[in-house]
Design an enzyme around this catalytic site. Structure first.
Site, PDB file in Angstrom:
ATOM      1  N   SER A   1       0.846  -1.194   0.000  1.00  0.00           N
ATOM      2  CA  SER A   1       0.000   0.000   0.000  1.00  0.00           C
ATOM      3  C   SER A   1       0.876   1.236   0.000  1.00  0.00           C
ATOM      4  O   SER A   1       1.914   1.281   0.669  1.00  0.00           O
ATOM      5  CB  SER A   1      -0.911  -0.002   1.239  1.00  0.00           C
ATOM      6  OG  SER A   1      -1.509   1.267   1.424  1.00  0.00           O
TER       7      SER A   1
ATOM      8  N   ARG B   1     -25.292 -14.931 -43.040  1.00  0.00           N
ATOM      9  CA  ARG B   1     -24.127 -14.277 -42.438  1.00  0.00           C
ATOM     10  C   ARG B   1     -24.558 -12.958 -41.836  1.00  0.00           C
ATOM     11  O   ARG B   1     -25.370 -12.250 -42.411  1.00  0.00           O
ATOM     12  CB  ARG B   1     -23.013 -14.046 -43.466  1.00  0.00           C
ATOM     13  CG  ARG B   1     -21.741 -13.437 -42.874  1.00  0.00           C
ATOM     14  CD  ARG B   1     -20.604 -13.332 -43.900  1.00  0.00           C
ATOM     15  NE  ARG B   1     -20.269 -14.651 -44.416  1.00  0.00           N
ATOM     16  CZ  ARG B   1     -20.424 -15.004 -45.689  1.00  0.00           C
ATOM     17  NH1 ARG B   1     -20.901 -14.132 -46.556  1.00  0.00           N
ATOM     18  NH2 ARG B   1     -20.100 -16.208 -46.085  1.00  0.00           N
TER      19      ARG B   1
END
Length: 366
Positions: free
Chosen positions: A275, A314
């Site tokens: 941290s 398609r």
């Protein structure tokens, strides 16, 4: 933030995967499409559709071909698909009368979908190896810590003591089942897509079947009775499997993060993230990343199921959606497996102190 955290210069340190990324590079994409066009020329020459001399010229030209990427980009902007301009460039490279035999009888989707299948085969093999590694690491963890008694939890509350083996099995066994399913999932995508303009291979006449079989053999893909241009269950099933994998890993990550909380301390992690403001912290970065990637793939899965809706023979819209989603899902699964393998190596179960952690709820209803 970036458009693709999997390839970002520093976010890729957390979310990228250097082993999987090459399968989705432009080099791999172009290489797979060229492999299709080369194999097509060979197959059609073997069946007498393309003159042998023309096939040799095509094969030689494609062996050293380097595309004009700027022209391909402009072509996609115009055509919505890369193949028209790629074929134009290939024909220019081949030249003379042989140029007319390039891409003979094929359509754009044949090349793109088959190219994807060629890249997915090694990508899925990599995922299989990584699944094996994670399952093996969990087996080793169970052998070492499985007999340790820890607190079981139901609905986020302490329940009754259970062996650590109980928790480890809930992480391991789904992954083993996913590994078993992988062969069938891979078979569903490792197929040849070859149908021509509308799936009928009309330009090849009575040689269509023979060319298809030769082409599939050359590319080491399975031939199918008819092209699956608009039948997308194979890639959708793969997407579901990818989400299963990351979801199961996310469950493990969530369990580890909860058990490693300072106030709980049922698991000790030998590594984690630091941290910037609280140097005493060791954040469960790997576990958290598994949760993130599980949620990411679960979100994208709905989009892949939307891509099942191909209108008629398609769909440009549904097809493009696959291009946007599926590579990210594969990358997420690969990254998750990488983190999972490392995380399992950091986990150590801690025995209960005085026989209990916390106070079990009086009402044990589930």
């Amino acid at each position: 933030m970036s458009a693709s955290p999997f390839e970002h210069p520093f976010l890729s340190g957390l979310l990228g995967d250097a082993d999987m990324a090459p399968f989705f590079s432009v080099e791999a994409d172009v290489g797979a499409m060229l492999a299709f066009e080369t194999a097509l020329a060979r197959a059609e020459a073997a069946e007498g559709i393309v003159p042998a001399a023309a096939a040799h010229r095509i094969i030689d030209a494609l062996a050293g071909f380097e595309p004009d990427l700027a022209a391909l980009q402009a072509g996609v902007a115009r055509d919505g698909v890369v193949i028209p301009d790629l074929v134009r460039q290939l024909r220019a490279a081949v030249g003379d009368e042989a140029a007319g035999f390039v891409h003979l009888g094929a359509t754009s989707q044949d090349v793109i979908d088959t190219g994807l299948a060629l890249r997915l085969k090694p990508a899925l093999a990599l995922l299989g190896r990584r699944l094996d590694a994670v399952v093996g690491a969990l087996d080793a963890l169970q052998a070492r810590d499985g007999a340790i008694e820890v607190m079981g939890h139901t609905r986020m509350q302490a329940a009754i003591p259970v062996p650590a083996a109980r928790k480890i099995a809930s992480w391991r066994d789904p992954l083993a089942r996913h590994r078993t399913r992988l062969d069938a999932v891979a078979a569903g995508v490792a197929i040849l897509h070859f149908g021509g303009a509308a799936g009928t291979l009309e330009k090849l006449g009575d040689k269509a079947g023979a060319v298809t079989r030769r082409l599939a053999d050359l590319l080491d893909l399975a031939p199918v009775d008819r092209p699956r241009h608009s039948e997308r269950d194979g890639v959708a099933e793969l997407a579901s499997w990818l989400s299963f994998v990351t979801g199961s890993l996310g469950k493990m990550g969530q369990d580890v993060a909860l058990a490693a909380q300072s106030e709980v301390g049922e698991i000790r992690l030998s590594g984690g993230g630091g941290s910037s403001a609280m140097p005493h912290k060791v954040n469960p970065v790997g576990a958290e990343t598994l949760v993130t990637l599980a949620r990411f793939n679960a979100t994208l899965l709905s989009g892949m199921h939307q891509s099942l809706v191909h209108e008629n023979e398609r769909s440009g819209a549904a097809w493009t959606l696959e291009w946007m989603l599926l590579p990210q899902m594969v990358m997420a699964a690969s990254t998750a497996l990488r983190h999972a393998r490392a995380l399992v190596g950091q986990v150590a179960f801690r025995p209960l102190e005085n026989g209990a952690v916390g106070a079990p709820a009086r009402d044990a209803r589930s």
